[in-house]
Design a protein around this motif. Structure first.
Motif, mmCIF file in Angstrom:
data_model
loop_
_atom_site.group_PDB
_atom_site.id
_atom_site.type_symbol
_atom_site.label_atom_id
_atom_site.label_comp_id
_atom_site.label_asym_id
_atom_site.label_seq_id
_atom_site.Cartn_x
_atom_site.Cartn_y
_atom_site.Cartn_z
ATOM 1 N N THR A 4 -12.319 -5.305 2.102
ATOM 2 C CA THR A 4 -10.951 -5.097 2.826
ATOM 3 C C THR A 4 -10.105 -4.168 2.102
ATOM 4 O O THR A 4 -10.388 -3.883 0.771
ATOM 5 C CB THR A 4 -10.234 -6.504 2.776
ATOM 6 O OG1 THR A 4 -9.915 -6.712 1.559
ATOM 7 C CG2 THR A 4 -11.009 -7.606 3.110
ATOM 8 N N THR A 6 -7.404 -4.564 0.712
ATOM 9 C CA THR A 6 -6.803 -4.940 -0.403
ATOM 10 C C THR A 6 -7.659 -5.570 -1.585
ATOM 11 O O THR A 6 -7.057 -6.214 -2.633
ATOM 12 C CB THR A 6 -5.669 -6.097 -0.081
ATOM 13 O OG1 THR A 6 -6.488 -7.002 0.531
ATOM 14 C CG2 THR A 6 -4.677 -5.773 0.859
ATOM 15 N N ASP A 7 -8.960 -5.242 -1.537
ATOM 16 C CA ASP A 7 -9.891 -5.796 -2.666
ATOM 17 C C ASP A 7 -9.648 -4.960 -3.707
ATOM 18 O O ASP A 7 -8.904 -3.999 -4.026
ATOM 19 C CB ASP A 7 -11.395 -5.848 -2.235
ATOM 20 C CG ASP A 7 -12.270 -6.922 -2.634
ATOM 21 O OD1 ASP A 7 -11.630 -7.367 -3.950
ATOM 22 O OD2 ASP A 7 -13.285 -6.891 -2.281
ATOM 23 N N GLY A 8 -10.357 -5.219 -4.947
ATOM 24 C CA GLY A 8 -10.500 -4.349 -6.077
ATOM 25 C C GLY A 8 -9.906 -5.216 -7.352
ATOM 26 O O GLY A 8 -9.075 -6.359 -7.094
ATOM 27 N N GLY A 9 -10.039 -4.916 -8.535
ATOM 28 C CA GLY A 9 -9.850 -5.528 -9.515
ATOM 29 C C GLY A 9 -8.379 -5.363 -10.046
ATOM 30 O O GLY A 9 -7.659 -4.487 -9.230
ATOM 31 N N ARG A 13 -6.142 -2.207 -7.944
ATOM 32 C CA ARG A 13 -4.806 -2.599 -7.052
ATOM 33 C C ARG A 13 -3.345 -1.997 -7.662
ATOM 34 O O ARG A 13 -2.672 -1.360 -6.819
ATOM 35 C CB ARG A 13 -4.748 -4.116 -7.047
ATOM 36 C CG ARG A 13 -5.552 -5.035 -6.310
ATOM 37 C CD ARG A 13 -5.629 -6.423 -6.208
ATOM 38 N NE ARG A 13 -6.347 -6.935 -7.538
ATOM 39 C CZ ARG A 13 -5.735 -7.790 -8.388
ATOM 40 N NH1 ARG A 13 -4.470 -8.142 -7.983
ATOM 41 N NH2 ARG A 13 -6.402 -8.270 -9.523
ATOM 42 N N GLU A 54 -1.597 -4.605 -2.355
ATOM 43 C CA GLU A 54 -2.068 -5.363 -1.284
ATOM 44 C C GLU A 54 -1.129 -5.324 -0.242
ATOM 45 O O GLU A 54 -1.811 -5.346 1.062
ATOM 46 C CB GLU A 54 -2.197 -6.852 -2.031
ATOM 47 C CG GLU A 54 -2.923 -6.774 -3.422
ATOM 48 C CD GLU A 54 -3.727 -8.043 -3.477
ATOM 49 O OE1 GLU A 54 -4.222 -8.830 -2.506
ATOM 50 O OE2 GLU A 54 -3.824 -8.667 -4.611
ATOM 51 N N ILE A 55 0.115 -5.777 -0.238
ATOM 52 C CA ILE A 55 1.007 -5.890 1.054
ATOM 53 C C ILE A 55 1.213 -4.702 1.913
ATOM 54 O O ILE A 55 0.691 -4.511 2.869
ATOM 55 C CB ILE A 55 2.044 -7.061 0.579
ATOM 56 C CG1 ILE A 55 1.653 -8.241 0.262
ATOM 57 C CG2 ILE A 55 2.779 -7.090 1.806
ATOM 58 C CD1 ILE A 55 0.608 -9.126 0.791
ATOM 59 N N TYR A 56 1.790 -3.814 1.092
ATOM 60 C CA TYR A 56 2.078 -2.471 1.830
ATOM 61 C C TYR A 56 1.047 -1.766 2.191
ATOM 62 O O TYR A 56 1.089 -1.010 3.153
ATOM 63 C CB TYR A 56 3.139 -1.605 0.804
ATOM 64 C CG TYR A 56 4.620 -1.958 0.743
ATOM 65 C CD1 TYR A 56 5.258 -1.106 1.827
ATOM 66 C CD2 TYR A 56 5.358 -2.655 0.384
ATOM 67 C CE1 TYR A 56 6.638 -1.141 1.716
ATOM 68 C CE2 TYR A 56 6.696 -2.770 0.659
ATOM 69 C CZ TYR A 56 7.251 -1.990 1.282
ATOM 70 O OH TYR A 56 8.688 -2.132 1.505
ATOM 71 N N ARG A 58 -1.553 -2.619 3.638
ATOM 72 C CA ARG A 58 -2.249 -3.330 4.810
ATOM 73 C C ARG A 58 -1.940 -2.503 6.155
ATOM 74 O O ARG A 58 -0.695 -2.205 6.376
ATOM 75 C CB ARG A 58 -1.966 -4.772 5.031
ATOM 76 C CG ARG A 58 -2.580 -5.780 4.018
ATOM 77 C CD ARG A 58 -2.004 -6.945 3.989
ATOM 78 N NE ARG A 58 -2.231 -7.445 5.487
ATOM 79 C CZ ARG A 58 -3.433 -8.202 5.998
ATOM 80 N NH1 ARG A 58 -4.265 -8.150 4.950
ATOM 81 N NH2 ARG A 58 -3.132 -8.700 7.001
ATOM 82 N N ALA A 60 -1.722 -3.246 9.174
ATOM 83 C CA ALA A 60 -1.452 -4.149 10.231
ATOM 84 C C ALA A 60 0.111 -3.799 10.732
ATOM 85 O O ALA A 60 0.218 -4.233 11.848
ATOM 86 C CB ALA A 60 -1.574 -5.520 10.094
#
Lengths: 139, 139, 139, 139, 139, 139
Positions: A4, A6-9, A13, A54-56, A58, A60
């Protein structure tokens, strides 16, 4: 393997977040992160790695839509003039026009009252002034 | 003669507002207005004539953008579950998808915290359920 | 290899978060996560993976202290009765006594007013009643 | 013909609003309106034409009562120091005494907490100082 | 004879409150009380006699716990930077470390959002700077 | 001998408060106090002894004015429907008419937005209905 967006260490991120932060908030965003360095580096990390990484990141909701939501929130919360400064800049960076921004703040007046709409509009005036965008034309 | 879209006397603004209200908020909006009839008809009038007849009718921001701002405000204000119900319906009516709505509420979490985002998301769940839109697909 | 307690990929953070969530919020927390499954699974993921997997897992503040801060926030935000229910249970789970919890809410009255303190105290009454902890003894 | 006090077209409502604004808020109110001229003239118009031309002009509540409600709201909202400055001046203009104003803010402390009451009281101190009304005598 | 820790007449409660205020808030708290002298001496009296003489003096929650609750409230209320200044000093006075304070504010971010957490953290940075406590070490 | 209206020991302030509470809030106020008995008797004591025995008992602002301020605060805080129920009853008890109360809430809309004004107005509708005061006549 990242399945996805937003994955990753922790480090990945953060790096992805810094890239998004730079694109959306520009220099103003980076100044906030730098100012946290000696008092709460973990807050700085989380704003970047989580908020932006993670959020920004995405897909969607496109960046322009995110700033409309954000303008609504920061206006109605109150006491967030420093964050409105960053995000009115961000709103311009991602394609909202000054006319649209002040209309969004006028629209907000009906939902959170004139005092909060006024405070946000005066931050917009300051930002527009700094970027040579005054006067704003409204019909 | 109306030289601007929001001109007109008390009655004209009300009629224009009712038309916009019906288009945006649908039946849910009209129920709120009706419920005010015996307690504060002037509040009902002003929501329609001013909120919808003057502000919502302005072309400077399209209906979809207005709902993004409104979702941000109502989520962060808190205690506005009844209004979120109306406006999540409105958001669907003006073209936002369930995926975009829940993404807007996830985005809000970073700015006004998880409790407010959760409350709004559970209102969305109720509205989506009533309209046969569950489950929402997110990647 | 995780060099900090909050490193790890998307799945690891989620798993670590579920473990912390179970320990702090117990069954009530898991019910919230489950209820999000068909409307906003990503919000559920982030509450667990970020809120509990990254923030709550940090050793810099013990669980009891985190609940004191959280009780202050949820009381003053208002409209967060559902979250107060979960977190007053959490406060008991991590070692705060009923006497300490109601004292924290009394203390809050001076900072955010009696109405918010009352609302939170009536949630506490409900939770204490469910757990057989009434009446609370205060000197 | 206007059958209610708040009827009239866009221009009439604005003119009626400016008259009420001048009587209630005086010079401070006009400065806010002027400052909006190059950034959001429509927000300025609506504050005057709607807020003062429609709402404030209604006879159902006298001006002194409206300021008591307004002081309660602005104190509890927080972050509205600029608006409190205007409306503490307005409160004095419509007949509230300094003693009554500080008592209203003391009363507010029980409902929205000491921090908000303190912030509002220090705005009152500034306004009273500018108008030569310090010290305030309280029994 | 006082049968409870918060009994006593108006003067006794004030004296007990001043003692507690001095111990918790130190010089910063006394400056706020002094500044109220010519505008609202009764508000000053009540903050001292009630807030500190009655509430803070109760043994049911130790001073360190009270500051954790207070930090949560003042952070989430917003617009309380002046009070955060006093209470971050107070938090240090009663034994919270800079590391614990910034962790409490990071924790708050999840419940009331990053903007409020940022505003509070920058007040903490100012207070820590004044007391020679920068940089804060976080793992 | 009490030299100010708010002097006296713990018990005297409580007794004076109960008298004022009964006069202002009537049965509804007493029910709240009773409901606190097994969870936070000290919160009950302080609402009565401090809120009503010290603050409400001060002659500097008459009861009708105090309710106008209180309506403004409770409307704008949000999430205080239970307290609005008590205080709209109180407002009627101290002489405000239903017409003045709904006008105060309409007035509030401009300062804290329509959603909060709507929530408060629907509480007023409930209270007026219980007391046989519907419909409210507004011009």
């Amino acid at each position: 393997m990242s399945s996805t967006p937003t994955d990753g260490g922790r480090r990945e991120r953060f790096d992805r977040g810094m890239e998004t932060l730079g694109r959306v908030d520009g220099e103003a965003g980076r100044r906030v992160i730098d100012a946290l360095g000696d008092v709460s580096p973990e807050l700085a990390h989380q704003i970047v790695a989580w908020g932006f990484g993670e959020i920004y990141s995405r897909p969607a909701l496109p960046p322009r839509d995110r700033q409309l939501v954000t303008l609504g929130i920061l206006t109605s919360l109150g006491g967030c003039e420093a964050q409105l400064d960053v995000h009115i800049n961000a709103a311009l960076n991602v394609g909202l026009t000054p006319e649209e921004i002040v209309e969004a703040l006028l629209h907000a007046a009906g939902y959170c009252g004139f005092p909060r709409a006024l405070n946000a509009t005066f931050v917009a005036k300051k930002v527009f002034g700094e970027r040579g965008l005054l006067p704003v034309r409204q019909e």
